[in-house]
Write an enzyme that holds these catalytic residues in place. Sequence first.
Site, PDB file in Angstrom:
ATOM      1  N   MET A   1      44.595  46.104  62.573  1.00 60.26           N
ATOM      2  CA  MET A   1      43.232  46.549  62.872  1.00 60.26           C
ATOM      3  C   MET A   1      42.240  45.851  61.931  1.00 60.26           C
ATOM      4  SD  MET A   1      43.470  50.574  63.782  1.00 60.26           S
ATOM      5  CE  MET A   1      41.719  50.754  64.158  1.00 60.26           C
TER       6      MET A   1
ATOM      7  N   GLY B   1      39.727  40.949  63.292  1.00 58.37           N
ATOM      8  CA  GLY B   1      38.828  40.065  64.035  1.00 58.37           C
ATOM      9  C   GLY B   1      39.380  39.601  65.370  1.00 58.37           C
ATOM     10  N   LYS B   2      40.321  40.339  65.923  1.00 65.11           N
ATOM     11  CA  LYS B   2      40.903  39.978  67.228  1.00 65.11           C
ATOM     12  C   LYS B   2      39.838  39.985  68.317  1.00 65.11           C
ATOM     13  CE  LYS B   2      43.815  43.423  67.148  1.00 65.11           C
ATOM     14  NZ  LYS B   2      43.350  44.011  65.873  1.00 65.11           N
TER      15      LYS B   2
ATOM     16  N   GLU C   1      43.013  44.686  73.333  1.00 60.20           N
ATOM     17  CA  GLU C   1      43.842  45.861  73.020  1.00 60.20           C
ATOM     18  C   GLU C   1      45.063  45.920  73.942  1.00 60.20           C
ATOM     19  OE1 GLU C   1      43.321  47.574  70.404  1.00 60.20           O
ATOM     20  OE2 GLU C   1      41.185  47.388  69.946  1.00 60.20           O
TER      21      GLU C   1
ATOM     22  N   GLN D   1      48.097  46.120  73.519  1.00 58.26           N
ATOM     23  CA  GLN D   1      49.221  47.018  73.235  1.00 58.26           C
ATOM     24  C   GLN D   1      49.191  48.295  74.069  1.00 58.26           C
ATOM     25  OE1 GLN D   1      46.772  46.370  70.978  1.00 58.26           O
ATOM     26  NE2 GLN D   1      45.809  48.362  70.755  1.00 58.26           N
TER      27      GLN D   1
ATOM     28  N   CYS E   1      42.452  43.693  52.587  1.00 60.06           N
ATOM     29  CA  CYS E   1      43.089  44.916  52.073  1.00 60.06           C
ATOM     30  C   CYS E   1      42.039  45.883  51.518  1.00 60.06           C
ATOM     31  CB  CYS E   1      44.099  44.560  50.995  1.00 60.06           C
ATOM     32  SG  CYS E   1      44.867  46.008  50.239  1.00 60.06           S
TER      33      CYS E   1
ATOM     34  N   CYS F   1      47.454  45.104  52.347  1.00 57.90           N
ATOM     35  CA  CYS F   1      48.317  43.939  52.112  1.00 57.90           C
ATOM     36  C   CYS F   1      49.742  44.425  51.835  1.00 57.90           C
ATOM     37  CB  CYS F   1      47.785  43.109  50.942  1.00 57.90           C
ATOM     38  SG  CYS F   1      48.085  43.865  49.338  1.00 57.90           S
TER      39      CYS F   1
HETATM   40  P1  ADP Z   1      39.826  43.904  65.544  1.00 52.44           P
HETATM   41  O1  ADP Z   1      39.525  43.703  66.998  1.00 52.44           O
HETATM   42  O2  ADP Z   1      40.942  43.023  65.048  1.00 52.44           O
HETATM   43  O3  ADP Z   1      40.072  45.342  65.172  1.00 52.44           O
HETATM   44  P2  ADP Z   1      37.038  43.257  65.203  1.00 52.44           P
HETATM   45  O4  ADP Z   1      36.865  41.910  65.833  1.00 52.44           O
HETATM   46  O5  ADP Z   1      36.637  44.456  66.011  1.00 52.44           O
HETATM   47  O6  ADP Z   1      38.570  43.418  64.709  1.00 52.44           O
HETATM   48  O7  ADP Z   1      36.232  43.372  63.844  1.00 52.44           O
HETATM   49  C1  ADP Z   1      36.349  42.426  62.816  1.00 52.44           C
HETATM   50  C2  ADP Z   1      35.231  42.730  61.834  1.00 52.44           C
HETATM   51  O8  ADP Z   1      35.463  44.002  61.239  1.00 52.44           O
HETATM   52  C3  ADP Z   1      35.134  41.801  60.668  1.00 52.44           C
HETATM   53  O9  ADP Z   1      34.417  40.616  60.957  1.00 52.44           O
HETATM   54  C4  ADP Z   1      34.371  42.647  59.648  1.00 52.44           C
HETATM   55  O10 ADP Z   1      32.986  42.566  59.883  1.00 52.44           O
HETATM   56  C5  ADP Z   1      34.795  44.063  59.997  1.00 52.44           C
HETATM   57  N1  ADP Z   1      35.727  44.708  59.059  1.00 52.44           N
HETATM   58  C6  ADP Z   1      35.736  46.029  58.741  1.00 52.44           C
HETATM   59  N2  ADP Z   1      36.751  46.325  57.900  1.00 52.44           N
HETATM   60  C7  ADP Z   1      37.430  45.186  57.662  1.00 52.44           C
HETATM   61  C8  ADP Z   1      38.598  44.836  56.878  1.00 52.44           C
HETATM   62  N3  ADP Z   1      39.274  45.738  56.169  1.00 52.44           N
HETATM   63  N4  ADP Z   1      39.024  43.554  56.915  1.00 52.44           N
HETATM   64  C9  ADP Z   1      38.343  42.631  57.635  1.00 52.44           C
HETATM   65  N5  ADP Z   1      37.240  42.891  58.389  1.00 52.44           N
HETATM   66  C10 ADP Z   1      36.773  44.150  58.410  1.00 52.44           C
HETATM   67 MG    MG Z   2      39.527  44.961  68.625  1.00 55.44          MG
HETATM   68 ZN    ZN Z   3      46.222  45.013  48.570  1.00 54.12          ZN
END
Ligand code: ADP
Ligand code: MG
Ligand code: ZN
Length: 191
Positions: free
Chosen positions: A14, A17-18, A87, A89, A143, A184
């Site tokens: 999570m 940035g997916k 999403e 999964q 992390c 991490c």
């Molecule tokens: P995903 O779809 O993988 O859940 P999103 O694309 O929705 O991720 O969001 C990515 C963004 O979330 C990052 O660019 C950053 O702005 C924000 N963010 C919030 N918490 C974190 C974290 N722990 N690590 C990295 N990015 C984070």
């Molecule tokens: Mg997402």
């Molecule tokens: Zn850590």
Amino acid sequence: MNRIGYLEVIAGPMYCGKTEELIRQVKRATIGKKHVVVFKHAIDIRYGKEKEIHSHAGMTFASELIHHAKDILKTVTKNTDLVAIDEAQWFGEALVPVVETLLQQKKHVIVAGLAMTFDRQPFAPMPTLMSIADKVTKLSSVCSICGNDAVFHKRITKGKTVNALHTDPSLVAKFSDNVYVARCRACYKKK
Ligand code: ADP
Ligand code: MG
Ligand code: ZN
């Protein structure tokens, strides 16, 4: 050159940035006048029931809301160039034959989803899709304790498993962003 099917999988924990990466690619394709269809599972109501995918930083893109993987094949037409699924999964193993069909139809397919559950188990169908993909983009988060690259996410409250979500819609309320943190390898077990 004849067009052939192409599968890219975007995977990670999570917040890695997916969805941002999926939206980036989909926007590029629309600039190139490609016909794009984006899908998300109807169970994902974190941002309400709008027909949009959302990133944590506020990016959005129009999407189809569907309940089953096979609904994808009903929506995709001959003209569709790119099929993007966020999403992934939540669709379970049923997504694999659907993606295979899209690839036979010579579609460009992008699938984004969680590589692992919050308890560090492979999250079907992502491992299978990663193994058959032309390209795998594996991302990491930051992390929440030490700031290193985080390949896991962890649940910080008690409750039922999120793995069951795609079969049990009553668990959706538990799928909330403030319940999960990125960790991490060194910090995964820390409180
Ligand atoms: P995903 O779809 O993988 O859940 P999103 O694309 O929705 O991720 O969001 C990515 C963004 O979330 C990052 O660019 C950053 O702005 C924000 N963010 C919030 N918490 C974190 C974290 N722990 N690590 C990295 N990015 C984070
Ligand atoms: Mg997402
Ligand atoms: Zn850590």
